[in-house]
Design a protein around this motif. Structure first.
Motif, PDB file in Angstrom:
ATOM      1  N   PHE A   1      38.300  35.043  50.639  1.00  0.00           N
ATOM      2  CA  PHE A   1      39.212  36.049  51.194  1.00  0.00           C
ATOM      3  C   PHE A   1      39.004  36.134  52.714  1.00  0.00           C
ATOM      4  O   PHE A   1      37.871  36.089  53.182  1.00  0.00           O
ATOM      5  CB  PHE A   1      38.943  37.399  50.530  1.00  0.00           C
ATOM      6  CG  PHE A   1      40.002  38.418  50.809  1.00  0.00           C
ATOM      7  CD1 PHE A   1      41.163  38.435  50.047  1.00  0.00           C
ATOM      8  CD2 PHE A   1      39.856  39.350  51.835  1.00  0.00           C
ATOM      9  CE1 PHE A   1      42.163  39.364  50.308  1.00  0.00           C
ATOM     10  CE2 PHE A   1      40.844  40.277  52.099  1.00  0.00           C
ATOM     11  CZ  PHE A   1      41.998  40.289  51.338  1.00  0.00           C
TER      12      PHE A   1
ATOM     13  N   PHE B   1      23.034  37.458  37.480  1.00  0.00           N
ATOM     14  CA  PHE B   1      24.177  36.801  38.104  1.00  0.00           C
ATOM     15  C   PHE B   1      25.298  37.802  38.376  1.00  0.00           C
ATOM     16  O   PHE B   1      25.912  37.795  39.438  1.00  0.00           O
ATOM     17  CB  PHE B   1      24.660  35.669  37.199  1.00  0.00           C
ATOM     18  CG  PHE B   1      25.794  34.865  37.766  1.00  0.00           C
ATOM     19  CD1 PHE B   1      25.690  34.263  39.008  1.00  0.00           C
ATOM     20  CD2 PHE B   1      26.973  34.689  37.049  1.00  0.00           C
ATOM     21  CE1 PHE B   1      26.734  33.506  39.531  1.00  0.00           C
ATOM     22  CE2 PHE B   1      28.017  33.941  37.564  1.00  0.00           C
ATOM     23  CZ  PHE B   1      27.898  33.352  38.803  1.00  0.00           C
TER      24      PHE B   1
ATOM     25  N   GLY C   1      25.826  39.862  41.604  1.00  0.00           N
ATOM     26  CA  GLY C   1      26.431  39.282  42.799  1.00  0.00           C
ATOM     27  C   GLY C   1      27.890  39.685  42.929  1.00  0.00           C
ATOM     28  O   GLY C   1      28.488  39.579  43.988  1.00  0.00           O
TER      29      GLY C   1
ATOM     30  N   GLU D   1      30.794  42.089  43.564  1.00  0.00           N
ATOM     31  CA  GLU D   1      30.650  43.152  44.554  1.00  0.00           C
ATOM     32  C   GLU D   1      30.563  44.564  43.985  1.00  0.00           C
ATOM     33  O   GLU D   1      29.760  45.368  44.448  1.00  0.00           O
ATOM     34  CB  GLU D   1      31.750  43.057  45.613  1.00  0.00           C
ATOM     35  CG  GLU D   1      33.157  42.984  45.058  1.00  0.00           C
ATOM     36  CD  GLU D   1      34.170  42.571  46.131  1.00  0.00           C
ATOM     37  OE1 GLU D   1      33.769  41.938  47.120  1.00  0.00           O
ATOM     38  OE2 GLU D   1      35.352  42.898  45.963  1.00  0.00           O
TER      39      GLU D   1
ATOM     40  N   ASN E   1      29.311  37.895  52.410  1.00  0.00           N
ATOM     41  CA  ASN E   1      28.228  37.006  52.024  1.00  0.00           C
ATOM     42  C   ASN E   1      27.367  36.646  53.245  1.00  0.00           C
ATOM     43  O   ASN E   1      27.820  36.726  54.383  1.00  0.00           O
ATOM     44  CB  ASN E   1      28.903  35.764  51.414  1.00  0.00           C
ATOM     45  CG  ASN E   1      27.990  34.590  51.309  1.00  0.00           C
ATOM     46  OD1 ASN E   1      27.997  33.697  52.152  1.00  0.00           O
ATOM     47  ND2 ASN E   1      27.198  34.585  50.276  1.00  0.00           N
TER      48      ASN E   1
HETATM   49  C1  LIG Z   1      30.015  36.958  38.703  1.00  0.00           C
HETATM   50  C2  LIG Z   1      30.109  36.946  40.179  1.00  0.00           C
HETATM   51  C3  LIG Z   1      28.998  36.624  40.928  1.00  0.00           C
HETATM   52  C4  LIG Z   1      29.041  36.604  42.309  1.00  0.00           C
HETATM   53  N1  LIG Z   1      27.922  36.274  42.995  1.00  0.00           N
HETATM   54  C5  LIG Z   1      27.964  36.281  44.342  1.00  0.00           C
HETATM   55  C6  LIG Z   1      26.807  35.960  45.086  1.00  0.00           C
HETATM   56  O1  LIG Z   1      25.746  35.660  44.532  1.00  0.00           O
HETATM   57  N2  LIG Z   1      26.867  35.978  46.438  1.00  0.00           N
HETATM   58  C7  LIG Z   1      28.028  36.301  47.090  1.00  0.00           C
HETATM   59  O2  LIG Z   1      28.035  36.331  48.300  1.00  0.00           O
HETATM   60  N3  LIG Z   1      29.150  36.591  46.400  1.00  0.00           N
HETATM   61  C8  LIG Z   1      29.149  36.598  45.050  1.00  0.00           C
HETATM   62  N4  LIG Z   1      30.284  36.927  44.375  1.00  0.00           N
HETATM   63  C9  LIG Z   1      31.482  37.295  45.140  1.00  0.00           C
HETATM   64  C10 LIG Z   1      31.436  38.772  45.541  1.00  0.00           C
HETATM   65  O3  LIG Z   1      32.006  39.534  44.509  1.00  0.00           O
HETATM   66  C11 LIG Z   1      32.235  39.045  46.798  1.00  0.00           C
HETATM   67  O4  LIG Z   1      33.498  38.514  46.649  1.00  0.00           O
HETATM   68  C12 LIG Z   1      31.626  38.450  48.040  1.00  0.00           C
HETATM   69  O5  LIG Z   1      30.311  38.875  48.206  1.00  0.00           O
HETATM   70  C13 LIG Z   1      32.445  38.852  49.240  1.00  0.00           C
HETATM   71  O6  LIG Z   1      31.926  38.266  50.424  1.00  0.00           O
HETATM   72  P1  LIG Z   1      32.735  37.162  51.240  1.00  0.00           P
HETATM   73  O7  LIG Z   1      34.135  37.648  51.412  1.00  0.00           O
HETATM   74  O8  LIG Z   1      32.000  37.058  52.527  1.00  0.00           O
HETATM   75  O9  LIG Z   1      32.673  35.909  50.444  1.00  0.00           O
HETATM   76  C14 LIG Z   1      30.247  36.927  42.966  1.00  0.00           C
HETATM   77  C15 LIG Z   1      31.376  37.226  42.223  1.00  0.00           C
HETATM   78  C16 LIG Z   1      31.323  37.242  40.842  1.00  0.00           C
HETATM   79  C17 LIG Z   1      32.532  37.576  40.079  1.00  0.00           C
END
Ligand SMILES: Cc1cc2nc3c(=O)[nH]c(=O)nc-3n(C[C@H](O)[C@H](O)[C@H](O)COP(=O)(O)O)c2cc1C
Ligand code: SF4
Ligand code: SF4
Lengths: 597, 122
Positions: A173, A283, A286, A288, A323
């Motif tokens: 995103f 898991f 992670g 959000e 992230n």
């Molecule tokens: C099951 C699941 C696990 C996730 N694990 C992580 C994770 O370990 N690290 C992470 O940054 N985002 C993870 N996400 C995505 C986060 O929900 C979120 O979209 C993200 O942290 C947003 O940051 P970004 O826009 O910088 O990517 C995961 C999503 C799902 C559905």
């Protein structure tokens, strides 16, 4: 800090630490002191250099000599030769392949690094992560200074939107747009959150950034705080990352001491501080919304969206979550400008992406490449190809949410949308390479086994649906597959994808769907012919003795269930109904007479 | 940290000390012969003097490194100064007292100290 003529950089990432880099550092310090060089040569523990395969890694500057697989004994040689007498210890220098005569002298000459472009990892393996001055020397906190003194929050958000930076945590995103939403929410308190949960099996880029360059994340979170109007930040890290947690905490303390966190930063009236929260390594935490519940001290279970975090997030306040790798890009974007950033990568996915290369590949480790780099370049040029002369079969990206990409799509340029279009996804950057010995049905089973384990159980499609899928896959790999299984898998997959509450369930069927798409014939061979084309699924294997057999009786003697019969000097045979498929006979046979089919 | 000036000060103070880890192509290199013959002829005090000068003048992008025997032991201690884009200059029979002039005239102002160079000695 004093001037030293030479710096010995020893990798202190988790990989090299477990292969003994702490002992190396100790030995370097002893030997350097012994030769009276301690005023001239400095030993620095850095973050990960990326080429973990060749660890422990040591780089000596100013020459930039890249020493690999260094043992404690080798330290004495490097000190006595290189540091004392200026003679590079050629036999310890990294070599690309065994047969190469010429040892490489510096980082930039090595295939593994030549095609990389380090933006998020720019300081990893270059600075001492425990010394804030070194971060500052390489332009650290300049971006925060620029933002606070020259830019309005809207300017920052516009620059981020213009840069086109997309979330590196998996979803892709646009970060600027997300900040804009959070900035638009009115509230007395807002939060900025860093997702360092990194649950993807095999992924370790976020850990490496926190270990190698923690200040880049702190600086970026402060910038984000200014942009959206948050005065507090949280980093959610899994407790299994002790080195990362320790260095991040130290970095936060140092930043506070310098007044780069706290009240009235740079005398501009902006207040910002941040805290670490440890996760237990589930898991789903992670995801959000689950992550925010976990920080609040509640059960780490996802909650429905909307409301999105930008409206109601942590402690019911508007929040922005990104992230680790996303953040690590931000100070550079602010300093060098959105135009610089969009000049790297592709139009729809600007910048670079860090991947954790693993599986059947020569150079396992961390690589950072411009978006748009073809998969083939990552696997063959940087990764050094498949070991043992085996054939490439597929590469899995996106971890348990992603899919397998077959050989004929290897020229696909890597970016968010192309990967989604071919049924996989970028995910957080795990990249697992598979060769001819990997069974694709079993790979799908492996990932589904992971999701079944990690499902939080809150919603039915994920809790029960993925379990049913796993049971079918287990049957297939055990030779009990039935006509109609593939259709059942497809129906379940479609239902789960459209009805699960969170991303975990919604993406869990992807490994099954992508292997069905590209390797359907392997499923059919398992189900209809009870045969595993990769000779991987134990229960589907048949051991047979061919006419190379000399009748030496070695196999018959080793078989634990007496399944092998035959007279001395005559061809032996295996009773397949008795055979338990342990493989002992094949190992024992000196004539290569036993094969598995 | 109350001001940008403070941040700049830390940056400048530290950069010279670690810049060798980046931009190797843009830095001035002082390469000193440090084999047994060089060390016996007194190369080590010369090297230490160079480091001292760089430190006190706060020079950035200057590195001091060592090399093995250059092959003309009678002219030791010998050293090369490599300024990016310029020809290599070799100094011979260098003594610690000569170092500040080399740094001031050559490294800071770009004018090699002719009388100390190998050309003058031959
Ligand atoms: C099951 C699941 C696990 C996730 N694990 C992580 C994770 O370990 N690290 C992470 O940054 N985002 C993870 N996400 C995505 C986060 O929900 C979120 O979209 C993200 O942290 C947003 O940051 P970004 O826009 O910088 O990517 C995961 C999503 C799902 C559905
Ligand atoms: S999809 Fe799975 S992990 Fe997500 S809420 Fe439902 S049960 Fe929990
Ligand atoms: S695989 Fe094991 S059980 Fe089967 S024949 Fe060989 S030794 Fe006996």
């Amino acid at each position: 800090m004093d001037l030293y003529r030479a710096h010995v950089l020893v990798c202190g990432g988790t990989g090299c630490t477990s292969s003994g880099s702490n002992e190396l550092i100790k030995r370097f310090e002893e030997q350097i002191a012994k030769h009276g060089l301690d005023k001239e040569v400095k030993v620095v523990r850095t973050g990960c250099f990326g080429l973990c395969e060749a660890g422990p890694v040591v780089i000596v500057y100013p020459e930039g000599t890249f020493y690999s697989r260094i043992k404690v004994e080798d330290v004495d040689t490097i000190v006595a030769e290189h540091l004392l007498k200026g003679r590079i210890a050629q036999h310890l220098v990294y070599k690309e392949k065994e047969e190469h005569e010429d040892a490489h002298l510096s980082l930039d000459d090595i295939d593994f690094y030549r095609d990389q472009r380090r933006v998020a990892l720019r300081n990893c393996g270059v600075i001492d992560p425990e010394n804030i001055d070194e971060y500052i020397a390489f332009d650290g906190y300049q971006a925060l200074a620029k933002v606070l003194t020259e830019m309005s929050p809207e300017d920052v958000i516009n620059e981020m939107i213009k840069s086109g930076l997309r979330g590196r945590g998996g979803g892709g995103f646009p970060t600027g747009t997300k900040w804009k939403f959070a900035a638009a929410s009115k509230a007395d308190q807002k939060y900025i959150i860093c997702n360092a949960d990194e649950g993807d099996p095999g992924a370790f880029m976020d850990r490496s950034i926190l270990e190698g360059d923690p200040h880049s994340v702190i600086e970026a979170m402060a910038i984000g705080g200014y942009a959206i109007g948050a005065s507090e930040g949280y980093v959610y890290v899994r407790a299994e990352y002790p080195i990362a947690v320790k260095r991040l905490q130290l970095a936060i303390d140092q930043a506070r001491e310098y007044g780069l966190l706290g009240k009235n930063i740079f005398g501009t009236g902006f207040d910002f501080d941040m805290y670490i929260r440890l996760g237990a390594g589930a898991f789903v935490c992670g995801e959000e919304t689950a992550l925010m519940r976990s920080i609040e001290g509640k059960r780490g279970e996802p909650t429905p969206k909307p409301p999105f975090p930008a409206v109601r997030g942590l402690f019911d306040k508007p929040s922005n979550i990104n992230n680790v790798e996303t953040y690590a890009n931000i100070p550079q974007i602010i300093l060098k400008g959105a135009d610089w950033f969009t000049s790297i990568g592709t139009e729809k996915s600007p910048g670079t992406k860090v991947f954790a290369l693993g599986g059947k590949i020569n150079n396992t480790g961390l690589v950072e490449v411009p978006m748009g780099t073809p998969l083939r370049d990552i696997i063959y040029k940087i990764g050094g190809g498949i070991p043992g002369g085996k054939a490439f079969k597929a590469v899995q990206t996106g971890g348990p949410s992603g899919g397998c990409i077959p050989a004929d799509l290897l020229d696909t340029p890597i970016e968010y949308d192309t990967l989604t279009a071919i049924g996989s996804m970028m995910g957080s950057g795990g990249m697992i390479v598979m060769d001819e010995d990997n069974c694709m049905v079993d790979i799908a089973r492996f990932f589904l086994d992971f999701t079944v384990d990690e499902s939080c159980g809150k919603c039915t499609p994920c809790r029960i649906g993925t379990k049913r899928m796993l049971e079918i896959l287990e049957r297939i790999t055990e030779g009990k597959g039935e006509e109609g299984d593939i259709e059942k898998l497809e129906a379940l997959a479609t239902n789960i994808k459209s009805t699960a509450l969170c991303g975990l369930g919604q993406t869990a069927p992807n490994p099954v769907l992508s292997t069905l798409k590209y390797f359907r014939s392997e499923y059919e061979a398992h189900i209809k012919e009870k045969r595993c084309p990769a000779h991987h699924c134990q229960k589907l294997l048949n051991y047979e003795i061919t006419d190379k057999c000399r009748g030496c009786t070695a196999c018959a003697r080793v078989c634990p269930v007496n399944a092998i019969t035959g007279n001395v000097k005559e061809m032996h045979t295996i009773d397949t109904t008795k055979c338990i498929k342990c493989g002992s006979c094949m190992e024992k046979c000196r004539f290569g007479a036993i094969v598995k089919n | 940290m109350k001001s940008l000036a403070e941040l700049q000060a830390i940056r400048e103070k530290t950069l010279g000390k670690i810049s060798m880890r980046k931009d190797a192509d843009e830095s001035t290199r002082i390469v000193i012969g440090m084999a047994t013959c060089g060390i016996a002829a007194g190369a080590r005090p010369v090297m230490l003097k160079f480091m001292d000068e760089i430190q006190t003048r706060g020079l950035q992008n200057v590195t001091v490194s060592q090399t093995g025997c250059i092959g003309m032991c009678r002219l030791e201690p010998m050293l090369d100064v490599l300024v990016p884009g310029k020809e290599k200059v070799t100094y011979v029979k260098v003594k610690p007292e000569m170092v500040s002039r080399i740094v001031a005239e050559h490294i800071v102002n770009g004018r090699p100290v002719q009388e100390y160079t190998i050309g003058a000695a031959e």
